[in-house]
Design a protein around this motif. Structure first.
Motif, short mmCIF file in Angstrom:
data_model
loop_
_atom_site.label_atom_id
_atom_site.label_comp_id
_atom_site.label_asym_id
_atom_site.label_seq_id
_atom_site.Cartn_x
_atom_site.Cartn_y
_atom_site.Cartn_z
N THR A 129 5.94 25.49 15.43
CA THR A 129 5.41 24.83 16.62
C THR A 129 3.97 24.40 16.37
OG1 THR A 129 5.31 24.97 19.05
CG2 THR A 129 4.48 26.87 17.82
N GLY A 130 3.55 23.33 17.05
CA GLY A 130 2.20 22.82 16.90
C GLY A 130 1.95 22.09 15.60
N GLN A 131 3.02 21.64 14.94
CA GLN A 131 2.88 21.02 13.63
C GLN A 131 2.99 19.49 13.70
OE1 GLN A 131 1.89 23.05 11.06
NE2 GLN A 131 1.83 24.42 12.85
N VAL A 132 2.37 18.84 12.73
CA VAL A 132 2.35 17.38 12.65
C VAL A 132 2.90 16.98 11.29
CG1 VAL A 132 0.92 15.31 12.76
CG2 VAL A 132 0.32 17.31 14.14
N LEU A 133 3.96 16.20 11.29
CA LEU A 133 4.63 15.79 10.04
C LEU A 133 4.52 14.29 9.85
CD1 LEU A 133 6.41 16.50 7.60
CD2 LEU A 133 8.41 16.24 9.09
N SER A 134 3.94 13.90 8.74
CA SER A 134 3.82 12.48 8.40
C SER A 134 5.08 11.98 7.72
CB SER A 134 2.60 12.28 7.48
OG SER A 134 2.54 10.96 7.03
N VAL A 135 5.54 10.79 8.12
CA VAL A 135 6.69 10.14 7.49
C VAL A 135 6.24 8.74 7.10
CG1 VAL A 135 9.12 9.53 7.75
CG2 VAL A 135 8.22 11.46 9.03
N SER A 136 5.61 8.64 5.94
CA SER A 136 4.93 7.39 5.59
C SER A 136 5.16 6.92 4.17
CB SER A 136 3.42 7.55 5.81
OG SER A 136 2.89 8.48 4.90
N GLY A 137 6.10 7.53 3.44
CA GLY A 137 6.33 7.11 2.07
C GLY A 137 5.15 7.35 1.16
N GLY A 138 4.27 8.28 1.55
CA GLY A 138 3.11 8.59 0.74
C GLY A 138 1.88 7.76 1.05
N LEU A 139 1.97 6.86 2.04
CA LEU A 139 0.82 6.03 2.41
C LEU A 139 -0.37 6.88 2.84
CD1 LEU A 139 -0.48 3.27 2.95
CD2 LEU A 139 0.56 3.33 5.23
N THR A 140 -0.09 7.91 3.63
CA THR A 140 -1.14 8.82 4.09
C THR A 140 -0.82 10.22 3.58
OG1 THR A 140 0.08 9.11 6.15
CG2 THR A 140 -1.68 7.48 6.14
N MET A 141 -1.83 10.87 3.03
CA MET A 141 -1.64 12.21 2.51
C MET A 141 -2.75 13.13 2.99
SD MET A 141 -0.30 11.54 -1.36
CE MET A 141 1.02 10.37 -1.69
N ALA A 142 -3.19 12.88 4.23
CA ALA A 142 -4.28 13.70 4.78
C ALA A 142 -3.78 15.11 5.05
CB ALA A 142 -4.79 13.09 6.08
N GLY A 143 -4.67 16.08 4.90
CA GLY A 143 -4.30 17.47 5.16
C GLY A 143 -4.26 17.77 6.63
N ALA B 198 0.81 -1.23 0.00
CA ALA B 198 0.00 0.00 0.00
C ALA B 198 0.84 1.27 0.00
CB ALA B 198 -0.92 0.01 1.22
N ILE B 199 2.10 1.18 0.36
CA ILE B 199 2.99 2.34 0.41
C ILE B 199 3.47 2.67 -1.00
CG2 ILE B 199 5.18 3.24 1.29
CD1 ILE B 199 4.81 1.31 3.69
N PRO B 200 3.27 3.90 -1.49
CA PRO B 200 3.70 4.24 -2.84
C PRO B 200 5.18 3.94 -3.11
CG PRO B 200 2.21 5.91 -2.07
CD PRO B 200 2.45 4.99 -0.91
N PHE B 201 6.04 4.09 -2.10
CA PHE B 201 7.45 3.79 -2.29
C PHE B 201 7.74 2.29 -2.26
CE2 PHE B 201 9.33 8.10 -0.69
CZ PHE B 201 9.02 8.66 -1.91
N ARG B 202 6.72 1.49 -1.92
CA ARG B 202 6.82 0.03 -1.91
C ARG B 202 7.90 -0.50 -0.96
NH1 ARG B 202 2.70 0.95 -4.14
NH2 ARG B 202 1.84 -0.06 -6.00
N ARG B 203 8.05 0.18 0.15
CA ARG B 203 8.97 -0.30 1.18
C ARG B 203 8.62 0.35 2.50
NH1 ARG B 203 12.77 3.35 2.94
NH2 ARG B 203 13.27 5.12 1.59
N LEU B 204 9.16 -0.23 3.59
CA LEU B 204 8.99 0.35 4.91
C LEU B 204 9.94 1.52 5.11
CD1 LEU B 204 8.95 -2.91 7.08
CD2 LEU B 204 6.97 -1.62 6.26
N ALA B 205 9.61 2.39 6.03
CA ALA B 205 10.57 3.42 6.44
C ALA B 205 11.67 2.78 7.28
CB ALA B 205 9.87 4.50 7.26
N ARG B 206 12.86 3.32 7.19
CA ARG B 206 13.94 2.95 8.11
C ARG B 206 13.83 3.83 9.35
NH1 ARG B 206 16.81 4.24 3.53
NH2 ARG B 206 17.75 5.97 4.69
N PRO B 207 14.19 3.33 10.52
CA PRO B 207 14.11 4.16 11.73
C PRO B 207 14.87 5.48 11.61
CG PRO B 207 14.36 1.87 12.36
CD PRO B 207 14.50 1.92 10.85
#
Length: 244
Positions: free
Chosen positions: A230-244, A202-211
């Motif tokens: 401050t107060g920000q949320v950053l997704s690190v998911s290889g494009g799996l989630t692209m919610a605003g 399901a991940i567009p990059f077709r791999r897991l993230a490395r720690p």
């Protein structure tokens, strides 16, 4: 030596270990806190002059207070706090027991609450600012089947981050959140092969993230480069989630 002192929970393995090593590699003093002291000591071995291992169960406020006291007396007052400790297992909501739900919430949500409550007063009193980085999960942003309680707890961490950011801004303490997607950690590897394969596909990059790929944005939020963020949320998911 950079002069920074960072406390990293969950530093015995996975993302927390990568974060501890990333801070130490740039010269920061680090407290590697983990419920598994042996694992925390293994993390410290790579940078023995910079990393101090201390045991803590973040779900236990008494132990968190003891961690704060030992950190202050042995390393110094930290100006960076990273809440990376977490725990879960795949469990359909209708099958989840009260004991399981309470453990998930105690570690994943109350853990960061206890840590912030214990360490923020000294940061405020120091008057020199500081950084808090919470490691939540994209499950808390978009939901995750089989992880309803975990997702709820991580969603709470996201809301906690935003609320604390508002309260701490007057003290120049930045509070931000990193939300990993599927990452190659012991927690992920404990999942079923069927689930692991489905997530990778399901991940567009077709791999897991490395720690270390999750550690990098944590270091960014803790750096001067993020001084006005401050107060920000950053997704690190290889494009799996692209919610605003």
């Amino acid at each position: 030596m950079s002069g920074n002192i960072a406390v990293v929970t969950g530093a015995g393995s996975g993302i927390g270990k990568a974060i501890a090593h990333a801070f130490a590699s740039r010269g920061d003093r680090v407290v590697a806190a983990d419920v598994n002291l042996k694992a925390a000591k293994d993390t410290a071995q790579q940078f023995p002059a910079l990393i101090t291992a201390i045991r803590v169960d973040v779900a236990d406020r008494t132990q968190v207070d003891a961690l704060r006291n030992e950190t202050d007396s042995t390393v110094g007052a930290p100006n960076i706090l990273v809440n990376a400790a977490g725990w879960d297992r795949t469990e359909q909501f209708l099958n989840a027991t009260t004991e399981f739900a309470e453990k998930v919430v105690a570690i994943n949500y109350l853990g960061p609450v206890h840590m912030c409550s214990a360490f923020l007063p000294a940061m405020v009193a120091a008057g020199t600012g500081g950084r808090v980085v919470n490691v939540a999960s994209d499950a808390g942003r978009v939901g995750s089947s089989g992880e309803s309680i975990y997702a709820g707890a991580k969603g709470g961490v996201i809301a906690l981050t935003k609320s604390l950011a508002r309260e701490m801004a007057r003290y120049r303490i930045n509070v931000n959140c990193v939300c990993p997607g599927p990452t190659d950690t012991p927690l992920f590897q404990a999942q079923s092969e069927k689930l692991k394969e489905a997530l990778v596909k399901a991940i567009p990059f077709r791999r897991l993230a490395r720690p270390d790929e999750v550690a990098a944005p944590v270091l960014f939020f803790a750096s001067d480069a993020a001084s006005f963020i401050t107060g920000q949320v950053l997704s690190v998911s290889g494009g799996l989630t692209m919610a605003g």
